[in-house]
Write a protein that holds these residues in place. Structure first.
Motif, mmCIF file in Angstrom:
data_model
loop_
_atom_site.group_PDB
_atom_site.id
_atom_site.type_symbol
_atom_site.label_atom_id
_atom_site.label_comp_id
_atom_site.label_asym_id
_atom_site.label_seq_id
_atom_site.Cartn_x
_atom_site.Cartn_y
_atom_site.Cartn_z
ATOM 1 N N VAL A 1 38.274 41.906 33.237
ATOM 2 C CA VAL A 1 37.102 41.425 33.965
ATOM 3 C C VAL A 1 37.121 39.905 33.950
ATOM 4 O O VAL A 1 37.441 39.290 32.920
ATOM 5 C CB VAL A 1 35.780 41.918 33.333
ATOM 6 N N LEU A 2 36.780 39.300 35.081
ATOM 7 C CA LEU A 2 36.588 37.848 35.130
ATOM 8 C C LEU A 2 35.104 37.560 34.948
ATOM 9 O O LEU A 2 34.260 38.085 35.680
ATOM 10 C CB LEU A 2 37.060 37.285 36.474
ATOM 11 N N ALA A 3 34.783 36.719 33.959
ATOM 12 C CA ALA A 3 33.389 36.348 33.693
ATOM 13 C C ALA A 3 33.271 34.834 33.678
ATOM 14 O O ALA A 3 34.216 34.122 33.324
ATOM 15 C CB ALA A 3 32.925 36.919 32.353
ATOM 16 N N GLY A 4 32.104 34.326 34.050
ATOM 17 C CA GLY A 4 31.911 32.876 34.025
ATOM 18 C C GLY A 4 30.666 32.462 34.771
ATOM 19 O O GLY A 4 29.707 33.232 34.898
ATOM 20 N N GLY A 5 30.692 31.241 35.274
ATOM 21 C CA GLY A 5 29.551 30.712 36.005
ATOM 22 C C GLY A 5 29.949 29.469 36.768
ATOM 23 O O GLY A 5 31.008 28.876 36.518
ATOM 24 N N ALA A 6 29.099 29.062 37.693
ATOM 25 C CA ALA A 6 29.363 27.865 38.496
ATOM 26 C C ALA A 6 28.057 27.326 39.044
ATOM 27 O O ALA A 6 27.166 28.094 39.413
ATOM 28 C CB ALA A 6 30.325 28.179 39.650
ATOM 29 N N GLU A 7 27.959 26.005 39.095
ATOM 30 C CA GLU A 7 26.781 25.341 39.650
ATOM 31 C C GLU A 7 27.205 24.046 40.347
ATOM 32 O O GLU A 7 28.106 23.347 39.868
ATOM 33 C CB GLU A 7 25.769 24.982 38.557
ATOM 34 N N GLY A 8 26.543 23.740 41.450
ATOM 35 C CA GLY A 8 26.731 22.462 42.127
ATOM 36 C C GLY A 8 25.497 21.593 41.984
ATOM 37 O O GLY A 8 24.523 21.959 41.317
ATOM 38 N N VAL A 9 25.531 20.439 42.604
ATOM 39 C CA VAL A 9 24.385 19.527 42.585
ATOM 40 C C VAL A 9 23.279 20.081 43.473
ATOM 41 O O VAL A 9 23.520 20.468 44.612
ATOM 42 C CB VAL A 9 24.802 18.128 43.084
ATOM 43 N N THR A 10 22.056 20.137 42.927
ATOM 44 C CA THR A 10 20.902 20.501 43.749
ATOM 45 C C THR A 10 19.721 19.608 43.387
ATOM 46 O O THR A 10 19.504 19.280 42.227
ATOM 47 C CB THR A 10 20.474 21.972 43.546
ATOM 48 N N ARG A 11 18.974 19.222 44.409
ATOM 49 C CA ARG A 11 17.763 18.432 44.170
ATOM 50 C C ARG A 11 16.687 19.274 43.503
ATOM 51 O O ARG A 11 15.862 18.752 42.756
ATOM 52 C CB ARG A 11 17.238 17.860 45.492
ATOM 53 N N GLY B 1 29.760 21.950 37.897
ATOM 54 C CA GLY B 1 31.081 22.451 37.578
ATOM 55 C C GLY B 1 31.127 23.957 37.465
ATOM 56 O O GLY B 1 30.237 24.672 37.952
ATOM 57 N N ALA B 2 32.176 24.458 36.803
ATOM 58 C CA ALA B 2 32.386 25.892 36.669
ATOM 59 C C ALA B 2 33.196 26.173 35.416
ATOM 60 O O ALA B 2 33.936 25.307 34.935
ATOM 61 C CB ALA B 2 33.110 26.457 37.895
ATOM 62 N N ALA B 3 33.056 27.384 34.902
ATOM 63 C CA ALA B 3 33.858 27.833 33.759
ATOM 64 C C ALA B 3 34.123 29.313 33.929
ATOM 65 O O ALA B 3 33.209 30.077 34.269
ATOM 66 C CB ALA B 3 33.146 27.572 32.438
ATOM 67 N N MET B 4 35.373 29.727 33.713
ATOM 68 C CA MET B 4 35.768 31.120 33.893
ATOM 69 C C MET B 4 36.622 31.589 32.724
ATOM 70 O O MET B 4 37.423 30.817 32.173
ATOM 71 C CB MET B 4 36.570 31.294 35.198
ATOM 72 N N LEU B 5 36.446 32.861 32.366
ATOM 73 C CA LEU B 5 37.226 33.471 31.296
ATOM 74 C C LEU B 5 37.718 34.833 31.747
ATOM 75 O O LEU B 5 36.944 35.626 32.315
ATOM 76 C CB LEU B 5 36.390 33.640 30.027
ATOM 77 N N VAL B 6 38.986 35.106 31.516
ATOM 78 C CA VAL B 6 39.541 36.434 31.735
ATOM 79 C C VAL B 6 39.359 37.225 30.448
ATOM 80 O O VAL B 6 39.885 36.843 29.395
ATOM 81 C CB VAL B 6 41.024 36.383 32.122
ATOM 82 N N LEU B 7 38.586 38.307 30.521
ATOM 83 C CA LEU B 7 38.389 39.215 29.393
ATOM 84 C C LEU B 7 39.264 40.437 29.616
ATOM 85 O O LEU B 7 39.344 40.959 30.735
ATOM 86 C CB LEU B 7 36.926 39.621 29.269
ATOM 87 N N GLU B 8 39.874 40.909 28.550
ATOM 88 C CA GLU B 8 40.865 41.969 28.683
ATOM 89 C C GLU B 8 40.837 42.860 27.443
ATOM 90 O O GLU B 8 40.683 42.366 26.318
ATOM 91 C CB GLU B 8 42.243 41.316 28.843
ATOM 92 N N SER B 9 40.988 44.157 27.643
ATOM 93 C CA SER B 9 41.074 45.045 26.489
ATOM 94 C C SER B 9 42.340 44.713 25.705
ATOM 95 O O SER B 9 43.368 44.314 26.270
ATOM 96 C CB SER B 9 41.100 46.505 26.930
ATOM 97 N N ALA B 10 42.249 44.868 24.390
ATOM 98 C CA ALA B 10 43.396 44.548 23.549
ATOM 99 C C ALA B 10 44.601 45.400 23.915
ATOM 100 O O ALA B 10 45.743 44.927 23.902
ATOM 101 C CB ALA B 10 43.023 44.738 22.081
ATOM 102 N N GLY B 11 44.353 46.672 24.267
ATOM 103 C CA GLY B 11 45.462 47.543 24.636
ATOM 104 C C GLY B 11 46.162 47.091 25.897
ATOM 105 O O GLY B 11 47.399 47.064 25.962
ATOM 106 N N HIS B 12 45.393 46.706 26.921
ATOM 107 C CA HIS B 12 45.984 46.242 28.177
ATOM 108 C C HIS B 12 46.744 44.941 27.959
ATOM 109 O O HIS B 12 47.859 44.758 28.488
ATOM 110 C CB HIS B 12 44.879 46.049 29.218
ATOM 111 N N ALA B 13 46.174 44.043 27.172
ATOM 112 C CA ALA B 13 46.849 42.779 26.893
ATOM 113 C C ALA B 13 48.173 43.016 26.162
ATOM 114 O O ALA B 13 49.193 42.374 26.450
ATOM 115 C CB ALA B 13 45.940 41.873 26.071
ATOM 116 N N ALA B 14 48.167 43.957 25.205
ATOM 117 C CA ALA B 14 49.395 44.238 24.452
ATOM 118 C C ALA B 14 50.474 44.840 25.346
ATOM 119 O O ALA B 14 51.662 44.495 25.235
ATOM 120 C CB ALA B 14 49.078 45.182 23.291
ATOM 121 N N ARG B 15 50.066 45.713 26.262
ATOM 122 C CA ARG B 15 51.050 46.364 27.136
ATOM 123 C C ARG B 15 51.760 45.378 28.043
ATOM 124 O O ARG B 15 52.920 45.572 28.387
ATOM 125 C CB ARG B 15 50.374 47.461 27.976
#
Length: 400
Positions: A178-188, A220-234
């Motif tokens: 799953v990709l998780a994160g957030g993003a925001e731009g400039v707003t008045r 700005g923005a920040a994103m993280l790839v979350l992955e099950s340990a089993g899938h990452a190991a494979r």
């Protein structure tokens, strides 16, 4: 919490530059400085913001018929970095849900269209209604995801909630990645609201400083790839960190002010530690919410002292918002990116200079880079409405 969830990819775009390495090197260098927003229509007391120093990404300019302002474009740039960092293939991307915490979304586009006065007729873009919550859809479209693309709107805690929901999807067997994160731009709107609340600091963001007068936003923005340990190991993936525990709570106290007793903040921290299987003395560092608003910093300090007791004096805090400002809906995600980088390097960057320590905030902000003696980091993220989220990251493979 059953089922191990790893962080295998990072992406970031902040006032310190484009890329997670730029965030890390910028933190080691003391962070950035705010500057006035270049918007002639921002008629308010203070227009300072920690702004991304690069050019606005040219693509994607739109998703479907909706033109995209800076926030969604930043999101796509950070997402592309994260999935490339994780080494994900196209088949994995097709099945990868996108869960983003977004507060203002595409508001910059609407503000550009609603400029009052003689410039209104020259405002670019079609005059049709468009939704604000397009960021997750823009990211999903750019990456080729055919899985659910979801936006979470819990104000400034939004991306911390999104990340914990992403981890829950993996633990429930609903997704491997799953990709998780957030993003925001400039707003008045965001700046104007905090100006009207008297919560915008006219100097800089000064968390836990006796002279603090409010927060200062950053985009700005920040994103993280979350992955099950089993899938990452494979697939032989490396991991920055493990999402070892997380918890939510709600003050149910006031629309904007935190509960001064810190009861629910304490509850979230303790529950996150328990989910991670850690005692308070096992924790190595904290990325606090630390906005620089007078009451919030005192309440969080009170909570940390209550949970960690004497250990609090030896528990280094990363003063992240003092380096990149308050990134609103991005705050929880960028805090987790910073925590993952700290776990990778086993180092806590030094805090920016404080004008005067606040005796009501008896926490440790190290003045020099400090070793991360215990491989675990707590990230706190709080929001209007009393929304509290705490996430515990540990080094991958640590026994608990």
């Amino acid at each position: 919490m059953t089922g191990r969830v790893l962080i295998t990819g990072l992406g970031a775009l902040t006032c310190l530059g484009a890329g997670a390495p730029a965030l890390w090197h910028g933190m080691l260098g003391g962070g950035g400085r705010p500057r006035p927003v270049p918007d002639p229509h921002a008629h308010m007391r203070t227009t300072l913001m920690y702004l991304f120093p690069g050019d606005l990404p040219a693509e994607p300019a739109a998703v479907a018929h909706v033109p995209l302002a800076s926030g969604p474009r930043y999101a796509v740039a950070a997402a592309r970095e994260a999935v490339a960092d994780a080494g994900l293939s196209e088949p994995v991307l097709r099945d990868m849900p996108v869960l983003l915490g977004v507060e203002m979304g595409n508001a910059g586009l609407h503000e550009a269209r609603r400029v009052a006065g003689p410039d209104a007729a020259a405002t670019a873009g079609p005059r049709r209604w468009t939704p604000l919550t397009v960021t997750a859809a823009a990211v999903g479209a750019a990456l080729g995801s055919r899985a659910p693309n979801t936006s979470v709107g819990n104000a400034c805690a939004a991306s911390a909630y999104a990340l914990t929901l992403a981890a829950d999807l993996i633990r429930a067997g609903e997704a491997d990645v799953v990709l998780a994160g957030g993003a925001e731009g400039v707003t008045r709107v965001g700046m104007g609201a905090f100006n009207r609340l008297g919560a915008a600091d006219p100097v800089r963001c000064r968390p836990f400083d006796r002279q603090r007068r409010g927060t200062v936003f950053g985009d700005g923005a920040a994103m993280l790839v979350l992955e099950s340990a089993g899938h990452a190991a494979r697939r032989g993936a490396r991991a920055y960190a493990e999402v070892a525990g997380a918890a939510w709570s709600c003050d149910a106290h006031h629309p904007t002010a935190p509960d001064a007793t810190a009861t629910q903040v304490i509850r979230a921290i303790r529950a996150a530690l328990a989910a991670a299987g850690l005692a308070p003395g096992d924790l190595g560092a904290v990325v606090p919410h630390g906005t620089g608003t007078p009451l919030n910093d005192v309440v969080e300090s009170r909570a940390l002292r209550e949970v960690f007791g004497d250990h609090c004096a030896a528990l280094p805090l990363l003063n992240l918002k003092g380096m990149i400002g308050h990134t609103a809906g991005v705050a929880g995600a960028v805090g987790c990116v910073a925590a993952a980088l700290m776990l990778r390097s086993r180092m806590v960057p030094a805090a920016p200079r404080r004008d005067e320590p606040d005796p009501d905030c008896p926490v440790w902000l190290p003045s020099t880079p400090t070793p991360l003696d215990r491989p675990s980091v707590l990230v706190n993220s709080y929001a209007f409405g009393g929304n509290n989220a705490s996430v515990v990251l540990t080094a991958p493979g640590e026994d608990r």
